[in-house]
Design a protein around this motif. Structure first.
Motif, PDB file in Angstrom:
ATOM      1  N   ILE A  15     -16.301  -7.472 -50.090  1.00 26.39           N
ATOM      2  CA  ILE A  15     -14.901  -7.872 -50.239  1.00 26.39           C
ATOM      3  C   ILE A  15     -14.588  -8.169 -51.696  1.00 26.39           C
ATOM      4  N   ALA A  16     -15.505  -8.893 -52.358  1.00 25.41           N
ATOM      5  CA  ALA A  16     -15.238  -9.373 -53.715  1.00 25.41           C
ATOM      6  C   ALA A  16     -15.143  -8.246 -54.737  1.00 25.41           C
ATOM      7  N   VAL A  17     -15.975  -7.212 -54.612  1.00 25.78           N
ATOM      8  CA  VAL A  17     -15.961  -6.144 -55.626  1.00 25.78           C
ATOM      9  C   VAL A  17     -14.629  -5.406 -55.643  1.00 25.78           C
ATOM     10  N   PRO A  18     -14.156  -4.879 -54.499  1.00 30.56           N
ATOM     11  CA  PRO A  18     -12.842  -4.243 -54.560  1.00 30.56           C
ATOM     12  C   PRO A  18     -11.718  -5.228 -54.856  1.00 30.56           C
ATOM     13  N   ALA A  19     -11.844  -6.485 -54.380  1.00 29.57           N
ATOM     14  CA  ALA A  19     -10.814  -7.484 -54.678  1.00 29.57           C
ATOM     15  C   ALA A  19     -10.780  -7.782 -56.174  1.00 29.57           C
ATOM     16  N   ALA A  20     -11.962  -7.944 -56.779  1.00 29.61           N
ATOM     17  CA  ALA A  20     -12.028  -8.181 -58.222  1.00 29.61           C
ATOM     18  C   ALA A  20     -11.501  -6.976 -58.992  1.00 29.61           C
ATOM     19  N   ALA A  21     -11.885  -5.786 -58.543  1.00 30.12           N
ATOM     20  CA  ALA A  21     -11.387  -4.572 -59.196  1.00 30.12           C
ATOM     21  C   ALA A  21      -9.867  -4.491 -59.100  1.00 30.12           C
ATOM     22  N   GLY A  22      -9.337  -4.859 -57.927  1.00 31.70           N
ATOM     23  CA  GLY A  22      -7.892  -4.853 -57.752  1.00 31.70           C
ATOM     24  C   GLY A  22      -7.200  -5.823 -58.680  1.00 31.70           C
TER      25      GLY A  22
END
Length: 451
Positions: free
Chosen positions: A244-251
């Motif tokens: 969850i965190a990787v795409p959320a951080a990327a977003g």
């Protein structure tokens, strides 16, 4: 685990108001720090202001990484709370903080070592590059003290408590606002640190926030476990959180990175245009506070109700939030049209810089409802575990519209056309993403009813 902060039962509009209003004041406090820094640094000269403007996309990118890690943690914990699994919530909270510490230490060391090449990529040169590097070296030292409180505050909000995170944000901002001018210009026995003083003020405030947020997380919310997880448990938790965190951080990093690209485009018109763009975007971030607060409120609401299988409440929350964004854009546009000259004048006495910043503030605000819809929709989808979709929303807005249309406008050799490109990008992306988010959730709800 029903509590007085259970977000699956009260009317949706009441939940949004309860979570949004405290965060409005908290976000005002946080963003005021950026404005205060900009104001006092601008007193040092146009080169100092330009250096701070070049640093802004970098600081926003790192902050967005921290927000992404917090989003991943809050998403997992809020769904555990919604499904009444208290032990899982504690385990995920603890493991998310450990993950955040590991990640940010790596980022801080890397950023400190390569600060000049990084600013050089954005177009900073000469004295502006030297000033920016001096500021950023201190800022990178403060990164660990920035990230841990941000994750901790996201965890506290995930259980339905927006009051204490807001209070800590306000306290941190007050310390920063008082310390920054003293450290920049000196006072009594305290020497003048010039542009580095702004970074030292941030460091001092973040150290205090670190201890306060951890104390609340441990003593009040009791969300941390002091039992060491096995290697297998830790790896499983980190893998789950990172999904969850990787795409959320990327977003969350897409927007500041796209601002960095547009800053480089604006640099075609000279350092004064960069300074104007930096002033205007800081004012804009301050002006869109209600929408930022809504995005922080929709997350806990969506996460808990997704865990409780109450999709309609998420749909209702998004509809209310989208209407609020539209109304606020109208109010904001009217306000800045009349007050823009006075606000810009507080940050610069350079006529050319002021004129370009005012132009931005008279073109963009009427379109910011589209940007608001994007960040609210992304926050909701992040919280229900669909972080790749949330990332997609940011990519659509930035990569398909914001950067290309800004570049297209700049090719007409007038900076105003670049600003018009940004406005069009906001509107088109807001309509597309708003429609898709509601359609997808209605589709999921229909499938659940059929089953």
């Amino acid at each position: 685990m029903p509590t007085s902060r259970d977000l699956t039962v009260p009317p949706v509009h009441q939940v949004l108001a309860k979570l949004t209003l405290p965060m409005v004041f908290g976000i005002i406090a946080v963003l005021s720090v950026s404005l205060i820094d900009t104001y006092f640094v601008s007193q040092l000269g146009t080169e100092h202001l330009a250096a701070l403007s070049f640093s802004f996309p970098v600081t926003m990118s790192i902050s967005s990484l921290a927000i992404g890690l917090g989003v991943g943690a809050a998403s997992a914990v809020s769904r555990a709370v919604g499904s009444n699994d208290k032990e899982q919530a504690k385990r995920l909270s603890t493991d998310s903080l450990l993950l955040g510490i590991f990640v940010v230490m790596f980022v801080a060391v890397l950023g400190y070592a390569y600060v000049k090449p990084l600013l050089g990529l954005l177009g900073a040169t000469g004295q502006v590059l030297e000033l920016g590097a001096r500021y950023m070296r201190i800022w990178f030292i403060s990164v660990p003290f920035l990230v841990v409180p941000m994750i901790a505050n996201a965890l506290i909000r995930s259980v339905g408590d927006a009051f204490w995170p807001s209070l800590m944000m306000i306290g941190s901002a007050l310390v920063n606002i008082v310390a920054t001018p003293i450290l920049i210009f000196g006072w009594g026995v305290i020497p003048a640190f010039d542009i580095e003083g702004a970074a030292y003020g941030t460091l001092l405030a973040q150290v205090l926030t670190l201890f306060a947020s951890l104390a609340i997380l441990v003593m009040r919310e009791k969300l941390l476990s002091f039992q060491l997880a096995s290697k297998e448990q830790l790896v499983a938790s980190w893998r789950y959180l990172l999904s969850i965190a990787v795409p959320a951080a990327a977003g969350n990093m897409v927007n500041p990175l796209s601002i960095a690209i547009v800053t480089a485009i604006v640099a075609w018109f000279g350092e004064k245009s960069v300074a104007a763009f930096g002033v205007a975007t800081r004012i804009e971030f301050f002006a869109v506070i209600p929408m930022l607060a809504l995005s922080s409120a929709i997350g806990p609401l969506a996460g808990q109700n997704w865990g409780a299988y109450k999709v309609q409440r998420i749909i209702d929350g998004l509809k209310i939030s989208y209407w609020v964004c539209m109304v606020w854009a109208l109010v904001l546009s009217a306000f800045l049209w009349f007050t823009g000259p006075f606000i810009v004048g507080a940050f610069t006495d350079d006529g050319e810089v002021a004129a370009q910043a005012l132009s931005y503030l008279r073109i963009i605000p009427l379109s910011v409802w589209g940007y608001g819809i994007v960040i609210v929709a992304a926050a909701a989808f992040n919280s229900i575990g669909k972080a790749k979709v949330g990332l997609g929303f940011y990519v659509v807005r930035s990569a398909l519209f914001y950067v290309p249309l800004s570049w297209l406008g700049a090719t007409f050799a007038q900076i105003d056309y670049a600003f018009f490109g940004i406005a069009v990008a906001n509107v088109v992306s807001g309509v597309a993403i708003g429609w898709y988010s509601l359609w997808w959730l209605n589709h999921i709800q229909a499938k659940e009813l059929q089953e």
